[in-house]
Design a protein around this motif. Structure first.
Motif, short mmCIF file in Angstrom:
data_model
loop_
_atom_site.label_atom_id
_atom_site.label_comp_id
_atom_site.label_asym_id
_atom_site.label_seq_id
_atom_site.Cartn_x
_atom_site.Cartn_y
_atom_site.Cartn_z
N LEU A 11 1.09 -1.27 0.13
CA LEU A 11 0.04 -0.06 -0.11
C LEU A 11 1.04 1.24 0.03
O LEU A 11 1.63 1.46 1.03
N THR A 12 0.93 2.19 -1.35
CA THR A 12 2.08 2.87 -1.13
C THR A 12 1.40 4.39 -1.33
O THR A 12 2.02 5.34 -1.12
N ASN A 13 0.03 4.65 -1.35
CA ASN A 13 -0.63 5.77 -1.45
C ASN A 13 -0.22 6.61 -0.16
O ASN A 13 -0.53 6.16 1.13
N PRO A 14 0.45 7.79 -0.41
CA PRO A 14 0.76 8.32 0.93
C PRO A 14 -0.18 9.08 1.48
O PRO A 14 0.21 9.34 2.97
N ILE A 15 -1.16 9.11 1.18
CA ILE A 15 -2.32 9.74 2.13
C ILE A 15 -3.03 8.79 3.03
O ILE A 15 -3.45 9.08 3.92
N PHE A 16 -2.43 7.47 3.11
CA PHE A 16 -2.96 6.67 3.81
C PHE A 16 -2.06 6.10 5.05
O PHE A 16 -0.95 5.84 4.57
N THR A 17 -2.56 5.72 6.09
CA THR A 17 -1.78 5.31 7.12
C THR A 17 -2.69 4.31 7.79
O THR A 17 -4.04 4.27 7.83
N ILE A 18 -2.22 2.94 8.52
CA ILE A 18 -3.00 1.95 8.92
C ILE A 18 -3.71 2.49 10.22
O ILE A 18 -2.64 2.78 10.99
N SER A 19 -4.95 2.47 9.96
CA SER A 19 -5.29 2.72 11.49
C SER A 19 -4.99 1.88 12.50
O SER A 19 -5.14 0.73 12.82
N HIS A 20 -4.24 2.52 13.73
CA HIS A 20 -3.56 1.28 14.63
C HIS A 20 -4.77 1.24 15.62
O HIS A 20 -4.63 0.31 16.56
N THR A 21 -6.03 2.20 15.72
CA THR A 21 -6.91 1.77 16.74
C THR A 21 -7.83 0.60 16.02
O THR A 21 -8.66 -0.20 17.03
N LYS A 22 -8.08 0.46 14.69
CA LYS A 22 -9.11 -0.37 14.35
C LYS A 22 -8.68 -1.61 13.80
O LYS A 22 -9.50 -2.49 13.48
N ASN A 23 -7.24 -1.83 13.36
CA ASN A 23 -6.91 -2.97 12.89
C ASN A 23 -5.99 -3.96 13.75
O ASN A 23 -5.50 -3.43 14.77
N LYS A 24 -5.66 -5.10 13.40
CA LYS A 24 -4.81 -6.15 14.01
C LYS A 24 -3.98 -6.70 12.83
O LYS A 24 -4.31 -7.02 11.83
N THR A 28 -9.89 -22.83 5.89
CA THR A 28 -10.83 -21.88 4.98
C THR A 28 -10.16 -20.53 4.61
O THR A 28 -10.72 -19.94 3.44
N LEU A 29 -9.32 -20.11 5.13
CA LEU A 29 -8.94 -18.54 5.01
C LEU A 29 -8.17 -18.64 3.89
O LEU A 29 -8.04 -17.61 3.13
N ARG A 30 -7.93 -19.56 3.10
CA ARG A 30 -7.29 -19.81 1.73
C ARG A 30 -8.41 -19.20 0.81
O ARG A 30 -7.83 -18.71 -0.45
N ASN A 31 -9.57 -19.19 1.14
CA ASN A 31 -10.66 -18.63 0.21
C ASN A 31 -10.72 -17.20 0.16
O ASN A 31 -11.17 -16.60 -0.70
N ASN A 32 -10.30 -16.62 1.24
CA ASN A 32 -10.13 -15.08 1.60
C ASN A 32 -9.25 -14.44 0.99
O ASN A 32 -8.10 -14.35 1.58
N LYS A 33 -9.25 -14.18 -0.32
CA LYS A 33 -8.06 -13.39 -0.85
C LYS A 33 -7.75 -12.10 -0.15
O LYS A 33 -6.39 -11.97 -0.23
N THR A 34 -8.78 -11.73 0.01
CA THR A 34 -8.56 -10.12 0.55
C THR A 34 -9.47 -10.10 2.01
O THR A 34 -10.56 -10.80 2.04
N LEU A 35 -9.08 -9.00 2.66
CA LEU A 35 -9.62 -9.12 4.15
C LEU A 35 -9.88 -7.34 4.39
O LEU A 35 -8.85 -6.52 3.69
N PRO A 36 -10.90 -7.00 4.95
CA PRO A 36 -11.03 -5.61 5.20
C PRO A 36 -10.20 -5.08 6.23
O PRO A 36 -9.96 -5.41 7.18
N VAL A 37 -9.55 -3.85 5.58
CA VAL A 37 -8.76 -3.22 6.53
C VAL A 37 -9.24 -1.79 6.56
O VAL A 37 -9.76 -1.03 5.47
N VAL A 38 -8.92 -0.94 7.71
CA VAL A 38 -9.37 0.43 7.88
C VAL A 38 -8.20 1.40 7.87
O VAL A 38 -7.20 1.18 8.50
N LEU A 39 -8.25 2.32 6.88
CA LEU A 39 -7.12 3.37 6.68
C LEU A 39 -7.45 4.63 7.33
O LEU A 39 -8.63 5.19 6.93
N ASP A 40 -6.60 5.44 7.79
CA ASP A 40 -6.61 6.70 8.23
C ASP A 40 -6.27 7.68 7.11
O ASP A 40 -5.18 7.28 6.37
N TRP A 41 -6.81 8.63 6.53
CA TRP A 41 -6.42 9.30 5.24
C TRP A 41 -6.60 10.77 5.76
O TRP A 41 -7.27 11.39 6.79
N THR A 42 -5.46 11.57 5.16
CA THR A 42 -5.33 12.96 5.50
C THR A 42 -5.07 13.91 4.02
O THR A 42 -4.61 13.06 3.20
N ILE A 43 -5.41 14.96 4.24
CA ILE A 43 -4.72 15.71 3.22
C ILE A 43 -3.34 16.02 3.18
O ILE A 43 -2.99 16.28 4.29
#
Ligand SMILES: *[C@@H]1O[C@H](CO)[C@@H](O)[C@H](O)[C@H]1NC(C)=O
Ligand SMILES: *[C@@H]1O[C@H](CO)[C@@H](O)[C@H](O)[C@H]1NC(C)=O
Ligand SMILES: *[C@@H]1O[C@H](CO)[C@@H](O)[C@H](O)[C@H]1NC(C)=O
Ligand SMILES: *[C@@H]1O[C@H](CO)[C@@H](O)[C@H](O)[C@H]1NC(C)=O
Ligand SMILES: *[C@@H]1O[C@H](CO)[C@@H](O)[C@H](O)[C@H]1NC(C)=O
Ligand SMILES: *[C@@H]1O[C@H](CO)[C@@H](O)[C@H](O)[C@H]1NC(C)=O
Ligand SMILES: *[C@@H]1O[C@H](CO)[C@@H](O)[C@H](O)[C@H]1NC(C)=O
Ligand SMILES: *[C@@H]1O[C@H](CO)[C@@H](O)[C@H](O)[C@H]1NC(C)=O
Ligand SMILES: *[C@@H]1O[C@H](CO)[C@@H](O)[C@H](O)[C@H]1NC(C)=O
Ligand SMILES: *[C@@H]1O[C@H](CO)[C@@H](O)[C@H](O)[C@H]1NC(C)=O
Ligand SMILES: *[C@@H]1O[C@H](CO)[C@@H](O)[C@H](O)[C@H]1NC(C)=O
Length: 758
Positions: A122-135, A231-246
């Motif tokens: 994930l290279t988009n500079p406006i994004f950081t991984i939300s440290h409060t919502k993810n593991k 079963t997780l081999r079927n879940n290719k992607t999983l939901p992640v919350v990102l913080d974004w800023t200007i």
């Protein structure tokens, strides 16, 4: 029929509610004008946008906020970069995307299966991984996983190890290293990649776990279960919350830049980590703060939960907030918190309000001047009443009723009368001034001359003395006691009105050089006799004995005929008939004060006798009762006088004038009488009655032996009345003990100049 109508109505309700929903949606636009704001189900709010001109351009025209609305099997698929977008929140500054699950599978012999997914970062500079919502999570029984990324442009990596020996070891809902490992995400983590690896290529666990997994996931969307090992081999992607800023500076700098985008009614918020900012609608506003007019006032009144108005209140929306106004027939109570019913609840029709309003206006207009003058008058009356009370009017009333006296003889003067009498307190009318206040000369409307004593402002003890004096004087009717005409209690300070005694104080006549030469022995004897008579009357003849307590030459006034008038009853005490002595605070004037009374505080008539003895000594010697100009041994006249008599030095201390005038025998008799009065023990002193009688006897003898003095006195009478105008300062119509030092010192100065003149 009936069923049909209900159906129709229901349909209408549906139409109306859908119209309302549409209306609220357009009320809060989320995208720029003329820009699509949706991709499939997903709302795309600005600064994100689907097409050019619709998203926020980054520096150098970069496309961080561009959402590509693709199409997968006919279903719109919003993507940012390579990642599927599932939710965008402007309020929280967050976006939910589907990120890769790194799947690391093996064959039974231990060879890795080829991972079809390329590792995406994930290279988009406006994004950081939300440290409060993810593991960060790794799942597998022979798995270690890397999380790699950048914080503050510095490399960051973390590892999670999950192992197990049998499927029965893993616990559903628990992710603590057995088949599942999870760690927290640090704040500000950017540009991440995840990577799953195996220690022994799943050789020993292959039967139940041929794959290992590494991924970041919304914490609330992940609850580990043993099933995931497969079963997780079927879940290719999983939901992640990102913080974004200007992606820019922090607020303070960003605000000044041309590309600052926070719109009206919004504020800038620093991003919590690193650089960049976000916009936030102000309280009471809602909408998209990145749009010019994005933040719109919340109508709190539309939804009951949004306001706190009670059932007695009507909600009124206003920019940024709302008011709870009382409904009709209710009004806000003083605390401005709750609505209480109007007193005339129900009479709320406009007509009644109008009528009442018009009527009160009429009353107001018509009665304006009446009220104005009325109030003014009332105020004046109130003030006078207040003064009357403050000045002891009540005290007076009470005392008078206690003593069963009537005030018939005492006139209550009005302010106007006394103002007129003193020519509005004209300076030229001032007879004397001192610690007690001021004495004015006044002329009443019937041409009676009066002295008006005005106490100092605001001295309560003075006021009490005034009242005391009034009460005492109303008891007395004696030709040698100054007459009280009346009083006035309506002014700020009480006023006492006396007969005007034309010739000033005895003290003045004794100690003023020019006056003392005119004060013949005959006159002195007359004054002494009259004073003694007045005091004897006070002690015995009055309806209730009165002790003057402050007998002294400044309190004996003289009229043109040298008739003595005892004055100042401010300190005097009425003695109930069954009592012969009173315990009081010692009060009086130094030099005249009975030493026994001073010691015991027991006031008797004999205290006045002592003081009168001092007055006689003063008449005989022409010396002040107390003078600090004299040598210490002679300072107190009473003491030096008594010792002079004892030492047979009487002639030395007698006033020169009188020594030549009369036989020394008579002077000796008077001196002995004075000596008797000055006895230290009260019981050794004669009573005032005895003194008066003895003086009277001596006076008659004097008249017989020295008839020629009368002629002399008559000759000088016109001269005296001429000089009588010269007294001014020393007039003391009732000065209090506290002012005596002042008067004594004036006397001293007079005496000194007399002595100097010799
Ligand atoms: C972004 O930049 C492009 C060209 O660089 C321009 O055409 C477009 O209007 C810009 N978008 C906005 C929202 O300013
Ligand atoms: C933008 O472009 C300028 C020159 O074209 C370059 O110096 C600058 O580093 C670029 N900024 C970013 C963030 O890429
Ligand atoms: C998006 O997230 C918000 C809160 O973050 C939530 O209320 C909303 O239901 C989510 N929408 C979707 C489509 O998941
Ligand atoms: C854990 O949950 C799975 C299904 O979610 C179930 O098949 C399994 O038996 C559960 N394991 C335990 C130990 O309860
Ligand atoms: C996770 O799953 C377990 C059983 O599988 C359950 O007991 C637990 O309540 C779940 N936790 C959450 C947060 O849903
Ligand atoms: C993102 O990470 C990759 C590899 O980890 C690296 O090559 C790239 O330079 C990073 N980009 C930024 C903007 O840090
Ligand atoms: C994996 O995918 C299945 C099916 O799409 C889904 O029901 C499940 O919730 C997903 N698991 C996780 C952890 O998101
Ligand atoms: C921003 O601009 C204002 C005037 O427009 C100036 O007073 C202020 O110092 C500037 N702030 C910064 C951080 O440059
Ligand atoms: C701020 O809100 C008020 C009240 O809703 C509105 O009248 C005003 O136009 C708004 N200001 C901007 C710049 O949008
Ligand atoms: C934002 O951060 C800067 C620098 O850390 C600070 O000076 C400023 O006060 C902050 N502004 C707000 C609104 O928090
Ligand atoms: C209503 O009042 C309570 C307590 O005063 C407060 O906590 C709450 O936020 C208020 N609600 C609104 C919508 O103002």
């Amino acid at each position: 029929m009936g069923f049909h109508r209900i159906l129709v109505q229901l349909t209408w309700v549906g139409v109306i509610s859908s119209v309302m929903v549409a209306a609220t949606d357009t009320q809060f636009p989320s995208a720029l004008p003329n820009c699509p704001d949706r991709c499939g189900e997903l709302e795309i709010p600005y600064p994100f946008g689907l097409t050019e001109d619709c998203y926020l351009n980054g520096t150098n025209g970069s496309t961080e906020f561009l959402i590509a609305c693709g199409n997968k099997f006919g279903i719109p698929e919003p993507k940012i970069g390579d990642f599927l977008v599932t939710n965008i929140s402007v309020q929280e500054g967050q976006i939910e995307i589907m990120m890769d699950n790194d799947i690391d599978c093996y064959y039974k012999n231990g060879t890795p299966q080829s991972n079809v997914m390329r590792k995406r970062s994930l290279t988009n500079p406006i994004f950081t991984i939300s440290h409060t919502k993810n593991k960060f999570v790794s799942v597998g029984c022979d798995t270690y996983a890397y999380l790699k990324g950048f914080r503050n442009d510095k490399r960051f990596s973390s590892v999670c190890l999950s192992v197990c020996d049998s499927k029965s070891d893993v616990v559903n809902g628990s992710c603590s290293g057995i088949g599942c490992c999870q760690t927290n995400i640090p704040e500000g983590l950017k540009n991440i990649t995840v990577e799953a690896n195996s220690l022994s290529n799943h050789e020993f666990v292959w039967e139940f776990n041929p794959c290992g997994y590494a991924f970041i996931i919304r914490e609330d969307k992940f609850n580990f279960s043993s099933a995931y090992l497969n079963t997780l081999r079927n879940n290719k992607t999983l939901p992640v919350v990102l913080d974004w800023t200007i992606d820019s500076e922090k607020c303070d700098l960003a605000r000044n830049k041309s590309d600052y985008i926070c719109g009206g009614n919004s504020t800038c918020v620093n991003s919590t980590y690193g650089s960049g900012y976000r916009c936030k609608c102000n309280d009471g506003y809602r909408g998209n703060p990145y749009l010019d007019h994005g933040c719109q006032d919340i109508d709190e009144c539309k939804v009951k939960d949004n306001n706190n108005c009670t059932s007695k209140q009507k909600c009124v929306n206003k920019p940024g907030s709302y008011d709870c106004l009382c409904i009709e027939a209710y009004h806000m109570d003083v605390s401005e918190r709750v609505c209480v019913p109007d007193r005339s609840a129900g009479q709320s029709s406009l007509a009644i309000y109008l009528a009442v309003g018009l009527f009160s206006l009429l009353v107001l207009l018509l009665g304006y001047s009446w009220i104005y003058w009325g109030l003014k008058r009332r105020k004046l009356i109130k003030l006078k009443e207040k003064f009357f009370q403050q000045n002891g009017g009540l005290l007076l009333k009470q005392r008078l009723s206690n003593h069963q006296m009537s005030v018939e003889t005492t006139k209550i003067f009005t302010t106007e009368e006394l103002k007129k009498a003193t020519n509005n307190c004209n300076e030229s009318r001032v007879l004397g001034q001192g610690g007690y206040g001021t004495v004015y000369k006044g002329v009443l409307s019937d041409n009676t001359m009066v002295a008006i004593k005005k106490s100092k402002i605001g001295d309560q003890s003075q006021i009490e003395q005034f009242i005391n004096e009034m009460i005492v004087l109303t008891q007395i009717n004696h030709r040698n006691v100054v007459k009280l005409f009346g009083c006035c209690l309506e002014t700020e300070v009480p006023l006492l009105v006396y007969e005007f005694i034309t010739n000033g104080t005895l003290s003045n006549h004794i100690h003023d050089k020019s006056l003392s030469s005119l004060l013949s022995w005959e006159k002195r004897l007359k004054i002494a006799t009259e004073t003694a008579g007045a005091l004897a009357y006070l002690h015995s003849s009055a309806s209730m004995p009165i002790i003057h307590r402050d007998v002294k030459t400044t309190n004996i006034l003289l009229d043109d005929n040298y008739t003595a008038k005892v004055a100042d009853f401010g300190a005097s005490r009425l003695v109930p008939l069954d009592q012969t002595q009173l315990n009081t605070l010692v009060q009086g004037t130094l030099g005249y004060l009975d030493p026994e009374y001073m010691q015991t505080s027991q006031l008797t008539e004999k205290s006045d006798v002592y003081s009168f003895g001092v007055v006689m000594a003063e008449l005989l010697t022409g010396k002040k009762a107390l003078s600090f100009d004299r040598p210490e041994i002679d300072r107190n006249l009473a003491i030096s006088f008594v010792s002079a008599i004892k030492e047979d030095r009487l002639l030395q201390i007698l006033e020169d004038n009188i020594v030549n005038e009369v036989k020394i025998e008579q002077l000796k008799e008077v001196a002995n009488l004075a000596k008797g009065c000055l006895s230290l023990r009260g019981e050794d002193r004669p009573s005032m009655k005895e003194v008066a009688a003895e003086l009277e006897r001596l006076r008659i003898m004097e008249k017989h032996s020295l008839g020629n003095i009368d002629v002399y006195a008559k000759k000088t009478e016109h001269l005296l009345s001429a000089t009588s105008h010269s007294f001014n300062v020393d007039v003391d119509i009732g000065c209090s003990a506290s002012t005596t030092v002042e008067y004594d010192s004036i006397g001293d100065q007079v005496l000194k100049s007399v002595e100097d003149g010799r």
